[in-house]
Design an enzyme around this catalytic site. Structure first.
Site: not given
Ligand code: NAD
Ligand code: UFG
Length: 338
Positions: A33, A35, A126, A150, A154, A200, A293
């Site tokens: 990582d 960080l 995602s 974004y 993916k 989120n 949104r």
């Molecule tokens: P996060 O930001 O908590 O974790 C990602 C980690 O990757 C971080 O610790 C960051 O420091 C590290 N990182 C980023 N770029 C890097 C690089 N170039 N080299 C080394 N380290 C690097 O995010 P998360 O929520 O744990 O998400 C993990 C993965 O899952 C991501 O790829 C994200 O796109 C995907 N994802 C997350 C969600 C969500 O809602 N959390 C939903 C769908 C997909």
């Molecule tokens: N929402 C609110 N108020 C807020 C935040 C969100 O009403 O302050 C609503 C949004 O409008 C949406 C729902 O809550 O209707 C969920 O929103 P999130 O932002 O929590 O999640 P999304 O489904 O929009 O997207 C998330 C991540 C994406 C990912 C996706 C599926 O942001 O990166 O989930 O994994 F791809």
């Protein structure tokens, strides 16, 4: 032979929980990582849950030489690739940053894997890759059409992985399309730590619950859903972490590229989630109705039949448990920052 997994982004939200699941299943774990969105303190959290500190490489995944060094140092047998940037909003204002980091780091990683002779890779994709014109529940064959950089990053990585599998049958590639990960480890020792004001829903709700933010904006109550607010498929991060293990096990006997949705298959509206959190914290959450949104899809939930039949994986935890565990972490996290 000892199983040695590299977890890129292993200090992050999903990577740290996956590292715990891997250690508990007997893997040796190397976390890589930079960080950028996490802190080294996560190692302590993992250690206090599992009794083991993972090996840690403070490395940027785009740094070819440094990544090769990690593969030289440890006998890595498989890779879980969670490293990446994940803010939809930021990706719209700074698309090249997202393409460069997310795609660039994946290219570096697969090159290093080729050099090191490692062919098993599980990638964090995602539900955002699905098209808004698809009808929920989304199965893995639903139309894809990401609408922001974004999501496009993916989608492109998924395509790269599919082409790699076509070009060379040795690859064993798993693509996990997460729905909406929430919750935290039930110990309250690791969880999600968003920087700045969260985008989120769950982290925003939690910061209102702890009193750090005043009220929750609800983006639209005029959707065609029972209560007018958007519906999502929230999945406990510990269930998600188990999904990575299940994918690794599957790939032990199968090459090629495989896609799986990870969700619960159940939808929860924004207002329903607010009510669940209110039950856990035992007080009302102040809300404010706002305009819709941009880019939000009214109803998103997964068809999880494929993960169930191929991986024998199913989400176990309820929405109540997701909220309770996230809250436990939120309290711990806020306390530790005082
Ligand atoms: P996060 O930001 O908590 O974790 C990602 C980690 O990757 C971080 O610790 C960051 O420091 C590290 N990182 C980023 N770029 C890097 C690089 N170039 N080299 C080394 N380290 C690097 O995010 P998360 O929520 O744990 O998400 C993990 C993965 O899952 C991501 O790829 C994200 O796109 C995907 N994802 C997350 C969600 C969500 O809602 N959390 C939903 C769908 C997909
Ligand atoms: N929402 C609110 N108020 C807020 C935040 C969100 O009403 O302050 C609503 C949004 O409008 C949406 C729902 O809550 O209707 C969920 O929103 P999130 O932002 O929590 O999640 P999304 O489904 O929009 O997207 C998330 C991540 C994406 C990912 C996706 C599926 O942001 O990166 O989930 O994994 F791809």
């Amino acid at each position: 032979m000892e199983k040695f997994a590299l977890v890129t982004g292993g200090m992050g939200y999903i990577g740290s929980h996956t590292s715990v699941a891997l250690i508990e299943a007997g893997y040796q774990v190397v976390v890589l990582d930079n960080l950028d969105n996490s802190s080294e303190k996560v190692l302590t959290g993992i250690e206090s849950i599992t009794g083991q500190t993972p090996h840690f490489a403070h490395t940027d995944l785009r740094d070819v030489d440094a990544v090769l060094e990690v593969f030289n140092e440890y006998p890595i047998t498989s890779v879980i690739h969670t490293a990446g940037l994940k803010s939809v909003e930021e990706s719209v204002t700074n698309p090249s940053k997202y393409y460069e980091n997310n795609i660039g780091s994946t290219i570096t990683l697969v090159k290093a894997m080729q050099t090191a002779g490692v062919s098993t890779l599980v990638f964090s994709s995602s539900a955002t890759v699905y098209s808004s014109s698809s009808k929920p529940p989304f199965d893995e064959n639903a139309k894809t059409f990401p609408t922001n950089p974004y999501g496009m990053s993916k989608y492109i990585i998924e395509q790269i992985m599919a082409d790699m599998a076509l070009a060379d049958s040795k690859w064993r590639l798993g693509i996990l399309r997460y729905f909406n990960p929430v919750g935290a480890h039930p110990s309250g020792k690791i969880g999600e730590s968003p920087s700045g004001v969260p985008n989120n829903l769950m982290p925003y709700l939690m910061q209102v619950a702890i009193g750090k933010l005043e009220k929750l904006p609800i983006y639209g109550d005029d959707y065609e859903t029972p209560d007018g607010t958007c519906i999502r498929d929230y999945v406990h991060v510990v269930d998600l972490a188990r999904g990575h293990l299940a994918a690794l096990e599957f790939l032990e006997n199968k090459n090629g590229v495989h896609f799986w949705n990870l969700g619960t298959g159940k939808g929860t509206s924004v207002l329903e989630l607010v009510k669940e959190v209110e039950k856990v914290i035992e007080k009302p959450i102040p809300i404010e109705m706002k305009q819709r949104r941009k880019g939000d899809i009214p109803i998103v939930f997964a068809d999880v039949a494929k993960a169930s039949s191929q991986l024998s994986w199913q989400a176990k935890y309820s929405i109540e448990k997701m909220c309770a565990d996230h809250w436990k972490w939120q309290k711990h996290y806020s306390d530790s920052r005082q």
